[in-house]
Design a protein around this motif. Structure first.
Motif, PDB file in Angstrom:
ATOM      1  N   ASP A 157      37.069  33.336  37.802  1.00 38.35           N
ATOM      2  CA  ASP A 157      37.206  33.223  39.271  1.00 38.35           C
ATOM      3  C   ASP A 157      35.859  33.569  39.889  1.00 38.35           C
ATOM      4  O   ASP A 157      35.437  34.722  39.878  1.00 38.35           O
ATOM      5  CB  ASP A 157      38.308  34.185  39.763  1.00 38.35           C
TER       6      ASP A 157
ATOM      7  N   LYS B  80      33.572  38.899  44.525  1.00 35.27           N
ATOM      8  CA  LYS B  80      33.505  39.329  43.125  1.00 35.27           C
ATOM      9  C   LYS B  80      33.658  38.123  42.189  1.00 35.27           C
ATOM     10  O   LYS B  80      34.225  37.087  42.569  1.00 35.27           O
ATOM     11  CB  LYS B  80      34.599  40.369  42.803  1.00 35.27           C
TER      12      LYS B  80
ATOM     13  N   ASP C 220      45.733  33.268  50.640  1.00 34.14           N
ATOM     14  CA  ASP C 220      44.862  34.200  49.919  1.00 34.14           C
ATOM     15  C   ASP C 220      43.666  34.518  50.815  1.00 34.14           C
ATOM     16  O   ASP C 220      42.803  33.675  51.048  1.00 34.14           O
ATOM     17  CB  ASP C 220      44.388  33.562  48.606  1.00 34.14           C
TER      18      ASP C 220
ATOM     19  N   THR D 112      43.896  34.995  42.094  1.00 31.90           N
ATOM     20  CA  THR D 112      43.313  33.718  41.655  1.00 31.90           C
ATOM     21  C   THR D 112      43.094  33.723  40.149  1.00 31.90           C
ATOM     22  O   THR D 112      43.468  32.769  39.455  1.00 31.90           O
ATOM     23  CB  THR D 112      41.985  33.436  42.389  1.00 31.90           C
TER      24      THR D 112
HETATM   25 MG    MG Z   1      39.139  34.731  45.947  1.00 34.39          MG
END
Ligand code: MG
Ligand code: ATP
Length: 423
Positions: free
Chosen positions: A12, A17, A213, A377
Protein backbone atom coordinates in the motif's frame (compact mmCIF):
# COMPACT_ATOMS: atom_id res chain seq x y z
CA UNK A 1 -0.14 -33.30 -3.73
CA UNK A 2 -0.61 -30.34 -1.44
CA UNK A 3 1.49 -27.26 -2.05
CA UNK A 4 3.03 -26.35 1.30
CA UNK A 5 2.62 -22.62 1.30
CA UNK A 6 0.87 -19.97 -0.67
CA UNK A 7 2.49 -16.68 0.05
CA UNK A 8 1.05 -13.42 -1.26
CA UNK A 9 2.17 -9.87 -0.61
CA UNK A 10 0.48 -6.47 -0.70
CA UNK A 11 2.04 -3.06 -1.01
CA UNK A 12 0.00 0.00 0.00
CA UNK A 13 1.77 3.12 -1.23
CA UNK A 14 -0.06 5.84 0.68
CA UNK A 15 0.40 9.58 1.11
CA UNK A 16 1.27 9.22 4.81
CA UNK A 17 2.72 5.73 5.06
CA UNK A 18 3.97 2.90 2.88
CA UNK A 19 3.02 -0.51 4.10
CA UNK A 20 3.87 -4.07 3.06
CA UNK A 21 1.93 -7.11 4.28
CA UNK A 22 3.12 -10.64 3.52
CA UNK A 23 0.51 -13.34 4.12
CA UNK A 24 -0.09 -17.01 3.83
CA UNK A 25 -3.37 -18.17 2.24
CA UNK A 26 -4.39 -21.23 4.24
CA UNK A 27 -7.73 -22.00 2.67
CA UNK A 28 -10.86 -20.26 1.39
CA UNK A 29 -11.35 -17.11 3.45
CA UNK A 30 -8.33 -17.88 5.62
CA UNK A 31 -5.52 -15.39 5.25
CA UNK A 32 -2.83 -15.01 7.89
CA UNK A 33 -0.41 -12.11 7.87
CA UNK A 34 3.13 -13.35 8.55
CA UNK A 35 5.15 -10.22 7.82
CA UNK A 36 4.45 -6.52 8.25
CA UNK A 37 6.59 -3.52 7.39
CA UNK A 38 5.50 0.08 7.38
CA UNK A 39 7.19 3.35 7.21
CA UNK A 40 6.49 7.07 6.77
CA UNK A 41 5.76 7.75 3.12
CA UNK A 42 8.32 9.56 0.98
CA UNK A 43 7.94 10.88 -2.54
CA UNK A 44 4.14 10.55 -2.55
CA UNK A 45 1.66 13.43 -2.51
CA UNK A 46 -2.12 12.95 -2.57
CA UNK A 47 -1.44 9.36 -3.60
CA UNK A 48 0.68 10.45 -6.62
CA UNK A 49 4.32 9.48 -6.86
CA UNK A 50 6.15 12.79 -7.14
CA UNK A 51 9.70 11.56 -6.44
CA UNK A 52 10.51 8.09 -7.78
CA UNK A 53 13.83 7.65 -5.92
CA UNK A 54 12.38 8.65 -2.55
CA UNK A 55 9.37 6.36 -3.04
CA UNK A 56 11.62 3.45 -4.09
CA UNK A 57 13.70 3.81 -0.92
CA UNK A 58 10.66 3.99 1.36
CA UNK A 59 9.17 0.92 -0.36
CA UNK A 60 12.50 -0.92 0.05
CA UNK A 61 12.44 -0.30 3.82
CA UNK A 62 8.83 -1.40 4.22
CA UNK A 63 9.38 -4.57 2.15
CA UNK A 64 12.62 -5.42 3.99
CA UNK A 65 10.94 -5.15 7.40
CA UNK A 66 8.05 -7.34 6.25
CA UNK A 67 10.47 -9.92 4.80
CA UNK A 68 12.49 -9.91 8.00
CA UNK A 69 9.40 -10.61 10.09
CA UNK A 70 8.18 -13.34 7.73
CA UNK A 71 11.63 -14.97 7.39
CA UNK A 72 11.00 -18.03 9.53
CA UNK A 73 7.53 -18.70 8.16
CA UNK A 74 8.75 -18.37 4.55
CA UNK A 75 11.41 -21.02 5.17
CA UNK A 76 13.99 -19.41 2.96
CA UNK A 77 11.53 -18.56 0.16
CA UNK A 78 12.23 -15.14 -1.32
CA UNK A 79 9.41 -12.65 -1.82
CA UNK A 80 9.06 -12.49 -5.60
CA UNK A 81 6.05 -10.35 -6.31
CA UNK A 82 3.51 -7.93 -4.85
CA UNK A 83 0.04 -6.62 -5.55
CA UNK A 84 0.04 -2.82 -5.50
CA UNK A 85 -2.70 -0.26 -4.86
CA UNK A 86 -3.57 2.48 -7.32
CA UNK A 87 -4.90 5.64 -5.63
CA UNK A 88 -8.55 6.34 -6.36
CA UNK A 89 -7.63 9.71 -7.90
CA UNK A 90 -5.77 7.84 -10.64
CA UNK A 91 -8.58 5.46 -11.50
CA UNK A 92 -11.79 5.86 -13.50
CA UNK A 93 -14.87 3.70 -12.92
CA UNK A 94 -17.01 2.62 -15.88
CA UNK A 95 -20.39 0.90 -15.72
CA UNK A 96 -21.36 -1.25 -18.67
CA UNK A 97 -24.32 -3.44 -19.59
CA UNK A 98 -23.66 -6.10 -22.20
CA UNK A 99 -26.16 -8.47 -23.82
CA UNK A 100 -25.12 -11.84 -25.22
CA UNK A 101 -27.46 -13.97 -27.37
CA UNK A 102 -27.58 -17.50 -26.03
CA UNK A 103 -30.59 -18.64 -28.08
CA UNK A 104 -31.82 -21.43 -25.82
CA UNK A 105 -28.41 -22.90 -25.02
CA UNK A 106 -26.86 -23.29 -21.58
CA UNK A 107 -24.82 -20.26 -20.53
CA UNK A 108 -21.13 -21.18 -20.65
CA UNK A 109 -17.94 -19.58 -19.32
CA UNK A 110 -17.32 -18.56 -22.92
CA UNK A 111 -20.52 -16.48 -23.05
CA UNK A 112 -19.54 -14.72 -19.85
CA UNK A 113 -15.99 -14.10 -21.04
CA UNK A 114 -17.23 -12.71 -24.34
CA UNK A 115 -19.44 -10.27 -22.38
CA UNK A 116 -16.58 -9.28 -20.08
CA UNK A 117 -14.32 -8.70 -23.09
CA UNK A 118 -16.48 -5.68 -23.97
CA UNK A 119 -14.90 -3.83 -21.06
CA UNK A 120 -11.87 -3.25 -23.32
CA UNK A 121 -13.99 -0.69 -25.18
CA UNK A 122 -13.78 1.78 -22.29
CA UNK A 123 -9.99 2.08 -22.43
CA UNK A 124 -8.51 5.22 -23.96
CA UNK A 125 -5.41 3.78 -25.69
CA UNK A 126 -2.15 5.25 -24.49
CA UNK A 127 -3.81 6.96 -21.54
CA UNK A 128 -5.49 4.24 -19.51
CA UNK A 129 -5.13 0.55 -18.73
CA UNK A 130 -7.86 -1.75 -17.46
CA UNK A 131 -7.17 -2.81 -13.91
CA UNK A 132 -10.44 -4.45 -12.84
CA UNK A 133 -13.19 -6.22 -14.75
CA UNK A 134 -15.88 -7.05 -12.21
CA UNK A 135 -19.09 -8.83 -13.17
CA UNK A 136 -21.57 -6.83 -11.08
CA UNK A 137 -24.76 -8.76 -11.86
CA UNK A 138 -26.48 -11.04 -14.37
CA UNK A 139 -29.93 -11.28 -15.92
CA UNK A 140 -31.31 -14.06 -18.11
CA UNK A 141 -34.27 -12.84 -20.17
CA UNK A 142 -36.58 -11.21 -17.58
CA UNK A 143 -34.96 -12.81 -14.49
CA UNK A 144 -32.76 -10.43 -12.55
CA UNK A 145 -30.40 -10.93 -9.61
CA UNK A 146 -28.80 -14.13 -10.97
CA UNK A 147 -25.66 -14.96 -9.00
CA UNK A 148 -24.13 -17.75 -11.10
CA UNK A 149 -25.46 -17.93 -14.67
CA UNK A 150 -23.31 -20.84 -15.91
CA UNK A 151 -25.54 -23.77 -16.91
CA UNK A 152 -28.75 -21.71 -16.94
CA UNK A 153 -30.89 -21.60 -20.07
CA UNK A 154 -32.53 -18.68 -21.87
CA UNK A 155 -32.47 -16.47 -24.95
CA UNK A 156 -30.49 -13.54 -23.72
CA UNK A 157 -27.79 -13.13 -21.06
CA UNK A 158 -27.34 -9.62 -19.64
CA UNK A 159 -24.12 -8.83 -17.79
CA UNK A 160 -23.59 -5.69 -15.74
CA UNK A 161 -19.88 -4.91 -15.49
CA UNK A 162 -17.88 -2.54 -13.34
CA UNK A 163 -14.68 -1.87 -15.24
CA UNK A 164 -11.99 0.26 -13.63
CA UNK A 165 -9.17 1.80 -15.58
CA UNK A 166 -5.99 3.34 -14.19
CA UNK A 167 -4.04 6.22 -15.71
CA UNK A 168 -1.12 4.69 -17.63
CA UNK A 169 1.40 7.19 -16.31
CA UNK A 170 0.51 6.45 -12.68
CA UNK A 171 0.67 2.69 -13.30
CA UNK A 172 4.07 3.03 -14.93
CA UNK A 173 5.41 4.93 -11.93
CA UNK A 174 4.09 2.30 -9.54
CA UNK A 175 5.53 -0.46 -11.72
CA UNK A 176 8.90 1.30 -11.78
CA UNK A 177 8.99 1.60 -7.98
CA UNK A 178 8.20 -2.11 -7.63
CA UNK A 179 10.66 -3.12 -10.39
CA UNK A 180 13.48 -1.12 -8.80
CA UNK A 181 13.00 -3.24 -5.70
CA UNK A 182 13.49 -6.41 -7.76
CA UNK A 183 9.90 -7.44 -7.32
CA UNK A 184 7.44 -8.49 -9.96
CA UNK A 185 3.97 -7.08 -10.15
CA UNK A 186 1.04 -9.41 -9.48
CA UNK A 187 -1.38 -6.73 -10.54
CA UNK A 188 -2.98 -3.51 -9.42
CA UNK A 189 -5.96 -2.92 -7.17
CA UNK A 190 -7.61 0.45 -6.76
CA UNK A 191 -7.36 1.80 -3.22
CA UNK A 192 -11.12 2.33 -2.72
CA UNK A 193 -11.84 -1.26 -3.79
CA UNK A 194 -9.17 -2.69 -1.47
CA UNK A 195 -10.38 -0.71 1.56
CA UNK A 196 -13.92 -1.62 0.64
CA UNK A 197 -13.16 -5.33 0.70
CA UNK A 198 -11.46 -5.12 4.08
CA UNK A 199 -13.82 -3.45 6.51
CA UNK A 200 -17.44 -4.56 5.93
CA UNK A 201 -18.77 -7.35 8.13
CA UNK A 202 -21.56 -9.92 7.82
CA UNK A 203 -23.83 -9.22 4.87
CA UNK A 204 -23.02 -5.51 4.56
CA UNK A 205 -21.45 -5.98 1.10
CA UNK A 206 -24.43 -8.03 -0.01
CA UNK A 207 -27.05 -5.59 1.28
CA UNK A 208 -25.28 -2.56 -0.16
CA UNK A 209 -22.88 -0.21 1.56
CA UNK A 210 -20.46 2.63 0.97
CA UNK A 211 -16.93 2.41 2.35
CA UNK A 212 -15.14 5.72 2.85
CA UNK A 213 -11.39 5.56 3.52
CA UNK A 214 -10.05 8.84 4.90
CA UNK A 215 -6.30 8.72 4.38
CA UNK A 216 -3.56 11.31 4.60
CA UNK A 217 -3.90 12.97 1.20
CA UNK A 218 -7.05 11.44 -0.24
CA UNK A 219 -10.48 10.18 0.73
CA UNK A 220 -11.56 7.09 -1.21
CA UNK A 221 -15.12 5.94 -1.83
CA UNK A 222 -16.31 2.45 -2.79
CA UNK A 223 -19.95 1.45 -3.26
CA UNK A 224 -20.98 -2.20 -3.11
CA UNK A 225 -24.26 -3.83 -4.04
CA UNK A 226 -25.12 -7.54 -4.01
CA UNK A 227 -21.56 -8.26 -2.92
CA UNK A 228 -19.94 -6.55 -5.91
CA UNK A 229 -18.22 -3.21 -6.42
CA UNK A 230 -20.48 -0.92 -8.43
CA UNK A 231 -18.67 2.40 -8.10
CA UNK A 232 -15.40 3.84 -6.83
CA UNK A 233 -13.99 7.35 -6.62
CA UNK A 234 -11.76 9.60 -4.55
CA UNK A 235 -11.46 13.23 -3.52
CA UNK A 236 -8.07 14.88 -2.99
CA UNK A 237 -8.60 15.78 0.68
CA UNK A 238 -7.48 13.87 3.77
CA UNK A 239 -5.99 14.11 7.25
CA UNK A 240 -2.90 16.00 6.05
CA UNK A 241 -5.14 18.88 4.97
CA UNK A 242 -6.58 19.01 8.47
CA UNK A 243 -3.06 19.08 9.93
CA UNK A 244 -1.97 21.83 7.53
CA UNK A 245 -5.03 23.91 8.43
CA UNK A 246 -4.15 23.57 12.13
CA UNK A 247 -0.50 24.52 11.50
CA UNK A 248 -1.59 27.65 9.61
CA UNK A 249 -4.49 28.53 11.89
CA UNK A 250 -2.52 28.18 15.14
CA UNK A 251 0.85 29.30 13.67
CA UNK A 252 2.64 26.18 14.73
CA UNK A 253 4.79 23.54 13.00
CA UNK A 254 3.32 20.59 11.04
CA UNK A 255 4.74 18.20 13.64
CA UNK A 256 3.09 20.05 16.51
CA UNK A 257 -0.13 20.46 14.54
CA UNK A 258 -0.22 16.67 13.97
CA UNK A 259 0.33 16.03 17.68
CA UNK A 260 -2.32 18.56 18.72
CA UNK A 261 -4.79 17.09 16.23
CA UNK A 262 -4.27 13.55 17.52
CA UNK A 263 -4.43 14.55 21.19
CA UNK A 264 -7.12 17.24 21.26
CA UNK A 265 -8.68 17.35 17.79
CA UNK A 266 -12.39 16.92 17.25
CA UNK A 267 -14.56 17.39 14.20
CA UNK A 268 -17.30 19.23 16.01
CA UNK A 269 -17.94 21.12 19.22
CA UNK A 270 -19.31 19.19 22.10
CA UNK A 271 -20.09 22.22 24.26
CA UNK A 272 -18.34 20.78 27.30
CA UNK A 273 -14.86 20.98 25.75
CA UNK A 274 -15.18 24.55 24.53
CA UNK A 275 -13.70 26.02 27.65
CA UNK A 276 -10.70 23.61 27.66
CA UNK A 277 -7.33 25.25 27.01
CA UNK A 278 -4.46 23.73 25.02
CA UNK A 279 -0.81 24.73 24.85
CA UNK A 280 0.43 25.42 21.29
CA UNK A 281 4.21 25.74 20.70
CA UNK A 282 4.74 28.80 18.45
CA UNK A 283 6.65 28.12 15.24
CA UNK A 284 10.35 29.00 15.13
CA UNK A 285 10.92 29.15 18.87
CA UNK A 286 13.82 26.93 19.77
CA UNK A 287 12.69 26.41 23.30
CA UNK A 288 9.04 26.50 24.07
CA UNK A 289 9.57 28.26 27.41
CA UNK A 290 6.49 30.44 27.67
CA UNK A 291 3.15 28.71 27.34
CA UNK A 292 0.92 29.77 24.45
CA UNK A 293 -2.59 28.89 25.48
CA UNK A 294 -5.52 28.76 23.06
CA UNK A 295 -9.07 27.55 23.67
CA UNK A 296 -9.86 24.12 22.29
CA UNK A 297 -12.90 25.59 20.56
CA UNK A 298 -10.47 27.44 18.27
CA UNK A 299 -8.93 24.08 17.24
CA UNK A 300 -12.34 22.54 16.59
CA UNK A 301 -13.32 25.65 14.62
CA UNK A 302 -10.34 25.02 12.31
CA UNK A 303 -11.00 21.29 11.88
CA UNK A 304 -14.77 21.30 11.37
CA UNK A 305 -14.97 23.21 8.05
CA UNK A 306 -12.37 20.91 6.45
CA UNK A 307 -14.27 17.80 7.54
CA UNK A 308 -17.54 19.30 6.29
CA UNK A 309 -15.88 20.10 2.96
CA UNK A 310 -14.61 16.51 2.69
CA UNK A 311 -18.05 15.00 3.30
CA UNK A 312 -19.64 17.52 0.90
CA UNK A 313 -17.21 16.41 -1.82
CA UNK A 314 -17.96 12.76 -1.07
CA UNK A 315 -21.69 13.44 -1.23
CA UNK A 316 -21.34 15.23 -4.58
CA UNK A 317 -19.46 12.21 -6.00
CA UNK A 318 -22.13 9.81 -4.75
CA UNK A 319 -24.99 11.91 -6.11
CA UNK A 320 -23.29 12.35 -9.51
CA UNK A 321 -22.51 8.63 -9.74
CA UNK A 322 -26.17 7.64 -9.86
CA UNK A 323 -25.55 4.77 -7.41
CA UNK A 324 -26.39 6.73 -4.26
CA UNK A 325 -29.83 5.14 -4.00
CA UNK A 326 -28.82 1.52 -4.52
CA UNK A 327 -25.90 1.99 -2.12
CA UNK A 328 -28.45 2.27 0.67
CA UNK A 329 -27.88 4.13 3.93
CA UNK A 330 -25.04 2.10 5.38
CA UNK A 331 -21.58 3.75 5.46
CA UNK A 332 -18.35 2.36 6.90
CA UNK A 333 -15.70 4.94 7.66
CA UNK A 334 -12.10 3.75 7.75
CA UNK A 335 -8.53 4.98 7.03
CA UNK A 336 -6.11 6.64 9.47
CA UNK A 337 -7.92 9.98 9.46
CA UNK A 338 -11.23 8.34 10.43
CA UNK A 339 -9.94 8.28 14.02
CA UNK A 340 -10.78 11.93 14.62
CA UNK A 341 -13.59 12.10 17.21
CA UNK A 342 -16.92 13.47 16.02
CA UNK A 343 -16.55 12.46 12.36
CA UNK A 344 -19.52 10.12 12.30
CA UNK A 345 -21.92 12.80 13.54
CA UNK A 346 -20.93 15.26 10.82
CA UNK A 347 -20.84 12.57 8.13
CA UNK A 348 -24.28 11.33 9.12
CA UNK A 349 -25.74 14.82 8.76
CA UNK A 350 -24.13 15.63 5.43
CA UNK A 351 -24.50 12.24 3.74
CA UNK A 352 -27.86 11.48 5.35
CA UNK A 353 -26.68 7.91 6.01
CA UNK A 354 -25.91 5.65 8.95
CA UNK A 355 -22.16 5.64 9.66
CA UNK A 356 -20.01 3.26 11.66
CA UNK A 357 -16.23 3.13 12.07
CA UNK A 358 -14.45 0.18 10.45
CA UNK A 359 -11.10 -1.54 10.56
CA UNK A 360 -9.67 -4.57 8.74
CA UNK A 361 -11.70 -7.73 9.27
CA UNK A 362 -11.24 -11.34 8.19
CA UNK A 363 -7.42 -11.23 8.30
CA UNK A 364 -5.53 -13.14 10.98
CA UNK A 365 -2.17 -12.19 12.43
CA UNK A 366 -2.70 -8.44 12.78
CA UNK A 367 -1.62 -6.91 16.08
CA UNK A 368 -3.53 -4.04 17.73
CA UNK A 369 -1.22 -1.46 16.12
CA UNK A 370 -1.46 -2.90 12.60
CA UNK A 371 -5.11 -3.89 12.78
CA UNK A 372 -6.30 -0.28 12.92
CA UNK A 373 -8.22 1.63 10.24
CA UNK A 374 -5.03 2.95 8.58
CA UNK A 375 -4.32 -0.64 7.46
CA UNK A 376 -7.63 -1.33 5.71
CA UNK A 377 -6.12 -0.88 2.24
CA UNK A 378 -3.19 -3.26 2.87
CA UNK A 379 -5.54 -5.87 4.36
CA UNK A 380 -7.99 -5.45 1.47
CA UNK A 381 -5.20 -5.94 -1.07
CA UNK A 382 -4.58 -9.37 0.47
CA UNK A 383 -8.29 -10.24 0.27
CA UNK A 384 -8.32 -9.12 -3.36
CA UNK A 385 -5.22 -11.21 -4.15
CA UNK A 386 -6.61 -14.31 -2.44
CA UNK A 387 -10.23 -14.11 -3.57
CA UNK A 388 -10.61 -11.83 -6.59
CA UNK A 389 -7.64 -12.66 -8.84
CA UNK A 390 -10.09 -13.52 -11.63
CA UNK A 391 -11.01 -9.82 -11.83
CA UNK A 392 -7.53 -8.94 -13.06
CA UNK A 393 -8.02 -8.48 -16.80
CA UNK A 394 -6.05 -10.48 -19.32
CA UNK A 395 -5.26 -9.06 -22.71
CA UNK A 396 -5.66 -11.17 -25.83
CA UNK A 397 -1.90 -11.82 -25.72
CA UNK A 398 -2.35 -13.41 -22.32
CA UNK A 399 -0.40 -10.68 -20.60
CA UNK A 400 -2.14 -8.72 -17.96
CA UNK A 401 -0.85 -5.27 -18.90
CA UNK A 402 1.12 -3.66 -21.65
CA UNK A 403 3.62 -2.20 -19.21
CA UNK A 404 7.32 -2.24 -20.00
CA UNK A 405 8.23 -4.18 -16.86
CA UNK A 406 8.59 -7.86 -16.17
CA UNK A 407 4.94 -8.60 -15.76
CA UNK A 408 4.54 -12.11 -14.89
CA UNK A 409 1.57 -12.68 -12.67
CA UNK A 410 1.51 -16.35 -11.86
CA UNK A 411 1.09 -15.97 -8.11
CA UNK A 412 -2.52 -14.90 -8.04
CA UNK A 413 -3.60 -17.49 -10.56
CA UNK A 414 -1.53 -19.98 -8.58
CA UNK A 415 -3.40 -19.13 -5.37
CA UNK A 416 -6.78 -19.57 -7.07
CA UNK A 417 -5.60 -22.85 -8.61
CA UNK A 418 -4.19 -24.02 -5.27
CA UNK A 419 -7.49 -23.31 -3.53
CA UNK A 420 -9.41 -25.24 -6.18
CA UNK A 421 -7.01 -28.19 -5.98
CA UNK A 422 -6.78 -28.40 -2.23
CA UNK A 423 -10.27 -27.46 -1.01
MG1 MG B 1 -4.53 4.98 2.30
N1 ATP C 1 -5.65 9.29 16.15
C1 ATP C 1 -5.81 10.02 15.05
N2 ATP C 1 -6.70 11.03 15.00
C2 ATP C 1 -6.87 11.75 13.88
N3 ATP C 1 -6.18 11.57 12.75
C3 ATP C 1 -5.27 10.57 12.73
C4 ATP C 1 -5.03 9.74 13.87
N4 ATP C 1 -4.06 8.84 13.54
C5 ATP C 1 -3.72 9.09 12.25
N5 ATP C 1 -4.42 10.13 11.77
C6 ATP C 1 -4.33 10.72 10.45
O1 ATP C 1 -4.46 9.72 9.46
C7 ATP C 1 -3.81 10.17 8.27
C8 ATP C 1 -3.07 8.99 7.65
O2 ATP C 1 -4.00 8.00 7.34
P1 ATP C 1 -3.57 6.74 6.45
O3 ATP C 1 -2.43 6.06 7.08
O4 ATP C 1 -4.81 5.95 6.20
O5 ATP C 1 -3.09 7.49 5.13
P2 ATP C 1 -2.44 6.92 3.80
O6 ATP C 1 -3.05 5.62 3.49
O7 ATP C 1 -0.96 6.93 3.91
O8 ATP C 1 -2.86 8.05 2.77
P3 ATP C 1 -3.74 8.01 1.43
O9 ATP C 1 -4.67 6.86 1.55
O10 ATP C 1 -4.44 9.32 1.40
O11 ATP C 1 -2.77 7.90 0.31
C9 ATP C 1 -2.85 11.29 8.67
O12 ATP C 1 -3.31 12.50 8.13
C10 ATP C 1 -2.96 11.30 10.19
O13 ATP C 1 -2.88 12.61 10.71
Amino acid sequence: MRVEKNVIAALDIGSSKICCFIAEVKGPGSIEVIGIGHQASKGVRSGNIVDLRAAETAVAHAVESAEMMAKDRMQGQQLKSVLVNVPGMQTIPHQLSVDVKIAGHEVSERDINSALAHSRSVVVPGKEELIHVIPAGYTIDQTRGIQEPCGMIGQNLGVRITAITGLSSALRHLAAVVGQNNLELDGFCSTPYASGLASPVGDELQLGCTVIDMGGGTTSIAVFFEGRLVYSAAVPVGGQHVTNDIARGLTTSITDAERIKTLYGSAHTTGMDDSAIIDVPPIGEEEHSLPNYVPRSLLTGIIQPRIEETFELVRAKLVDSGVNQIAGRRVILTGGASQLPGLCDIGQLILDKQIRLGRPQRIKGLAEATGGPAFSTAAGLLIYAAEHADEIPLTSSGHTFSLPVPFNSPVLQKVTHWLKENW
